[in-house]
Write a protein that holds these residues in place. Structure first.
Motif, PDB file in Angstrom:
ATOM      1  N   ARG A  18     -37.269 -11.348  33.480  1.00 45.36           N
ATOM      2  CA  ARG A  18     -36.473 -12.123  34.895  1.00 45.36           C
ATOM      3  C   ARG A  18     -34.991 -12.163  34.264  1.00 45.36           C
ATOM      4  O   ARG A  18     -33.518 -12.119  35.359  1.00 45.36           O
ATOM      5  N   GLN A  19     -34.567 -12.239  32.893  1.00 43.65           N
ATOM      6  CA  GLN A  19     -33.472 -12.314  32.490  1.00 43.65           C
ATOM      7  C   GLN A  19     -32.174 -11.270  32.982  1.00 43.65           C
ATOM      8  O   GLN A  19     -31.584 -11.439  32.640  1.00 43.65           O
ATOM      9  N   ARG A  20     -32.787 -10.287  32.462  1.00 41.80           N
ATOM     10  CA  ARG A  20     -31.968  -8.593  33.030  1.00 41.80           C
ATOM     11  C   ARG A  20     -31.362  -9.168  34.709  1.00 41.80           C
ATOM     12  O   ARG A  20     -31.115  -8.514  35.214  1.00 41.80           O
ATOM     13  N   ILE A  21     -32.899  -9.086  35.890  1.00 41.97           N
ATOM     14  CA  ILE A  21     -32.093  -9.041  36.906  1.00 41.97           C
ATOM     15  C   ILE A  21     -30.994 -10.226  37.057  1.00 41.97           C
ATOM     16  O   ILE A  21     -30.153 -10.537  37.795  1.00 41.97           O
ATOM     17  N   SER A  38     -25.935  -6.349  47.603  1.00 46.59           N
ATOM     18  CA  SER A  38     -27.675  -7.342  48.169  1.00 46.59           C
ATOM     19  C   SER A  38     -28.708  -6.621  47.136  1.00 46.59           C
ATOM     20  O   SER A  38     -28.143  -6.407  45.637  1.00 46.59           O
ATOM     21  N   ALA A  39     -29.229  -7.617  47.631  1.00 47.67           N
ATOM     22  CA  ALA A  39     -30.863  -7.118  46.176  1.00 47.67           C
ATOM     23  C   ALA A  39     -31.329  -5.787  45.988  1.00 47.67           C
ATOM     24  O   ALA A  39     -31.721  -5.730  45.225  1.00 47.67           O
ATOM     25  N   ASP A  40     -30.683  -4.823  46.680  1.00 44.43           N
ATOM     26  CA  ASP A  40     -30.923  -3.514  47.126  1.00 44.43           C
ATOM     27  C   ASP A  40     -30.204  -3.203  45.363  1.00 44.43           C
ATOM     28  O   ASP A  40     -30.261  -2.404  44.509  1.00 44.43           O
ATOM     29  N   ARG A  41     -28.732  -3.774  45.647  1.00 50.02           N
ATOM     30  CA  ARG A  41     -27.674  -2.979  44.186  1.00 50.02           C
ATOM     31  C   ARG A  41     -28.514  -3.964  42.928  1.00 50.02           C
ATOM     32  O   ARG A  41     -27.869  -3.298  42.209  1.00 50.02           O
ATOM     33  N   ALA A  44     -30.736  -1.878  41.579  1.00 54.24           N
ATOM     34  CA  ALA A  44     -30.814  -0.987  40.874  1.00 54.24           C
ATOM     35  C   ALA A  44     -30.297  -0.828  39.650  1.00 54.24           C
ATOM     36  O   ALA A  44     -30.356  -0.231  38.572  1.00 54.24           O
ATOM     37  N   ALA A  45     -28.676  -2.135  39.642  1.00 52.71           N
ATOM     38  CA  ALA A  45     -28.502  -2.803  38.203  1.00 52.71           C
ATOM     39  C   ALA A  45     -29.881  -3.043  37.492  1.00 52.71           C
ATOM     40  O   ALA A  45     -29.222  -3.431  35.596  1.00 52.71           O
TER      41      ALA A  45
END
Length: 200
Positions: A18-21, A38-41, A44-45
């Motif tokens: 969760r921290q990484r997101i 976007s959520a997709d980006r 990916a990150a």
């Protein structure tokens, strides 16, 4: 005042995933705007699967709210630190807050106030994001109000509104000035002028 780095760490005790997101979202939302990312980006990150992402944040709005909460938590902690360093010194506290706003505006990657930006992207005043922005701004105004009380200002409504406007204008000027368009002494002098008029 605005955080200039990731604020995902403000959510202590949550999972590393969760921290990484949140860290990825914080960096991208602040740099590019909420709607542009976007959520997709972010997935990916953050290097997570879609299933993992949506387990932590069922909607993008949930992530935006967590991002704003992290920014708010960071700012609240900074203000608390400034106040604890200057007990019984409201003038010194207000000066330190003004200087912190200017310091933030000169930092690399500064894009202005994340709350003002978020409000601009969500037109509906009843949207949860707008409520989060309003709650943060109410908290900040409350801090200013407490300091005005300590300064002996009786009729505080006009002074309070003017100080908030100064803060907002300073954040915009700091961003548009490219880090060189705002000086601490200018902001401090304007704030003192507001308070002097209010104390008459």
């Amino acid at each position: 005042m605005a955080a200039t780095g990731t604020t995902a760490r403000a959510e202590a005790g949550v999972s590393p995933v969760r921290q990484r997101i949140l860290a990825a979202a914080d960096a991208m939302f602040y740099a590019e705007g909420v709607r542009a990312v976007s959520a997709d980006r972010i997935i990916a990150a953050a290097e997570v699967s879609k299933v993992t992402f949506y387990r932590h944040f069922p909607t993008k709005d949930d992530l935006v709210l967590a991002y704003l909460r992290g920014r708010s938590d960071w700012e609240r902690a900074e203000i608390a630190r400034v106040r604890s360093d200057r007990p019984g010194d409201p003038c010194g506290t207000l000066t330190a807050v003004a200087e912190a706003i200017v310091d933030a505006s000169c930092a690399p990657g500064f894009r202005g106030c994340p709350f003002i930006h978020a409000a601009a992207e969500y037109a509906d005043p009843e949207h949860p994001v707008r409520h989060a922005v309003a709650a943060h701004r109410k908290w900040f105004a409350g801090v200013l109000d407490e300091l005005l009380v300590e300064l002996g200002v009786g009729d505080r409504s006009a002074a309070l509104e003017q100080l908030v406007v100064l803060r907002d204008g300073a954040m915009v000027q700091g961003y548009l000035g490219g880090g060189s368009g705002l000086r601490a002494d200018t902001l401090v002098a304007a704030g003192r002028a507001v308070i002097e008029v209010a104390r008459r």
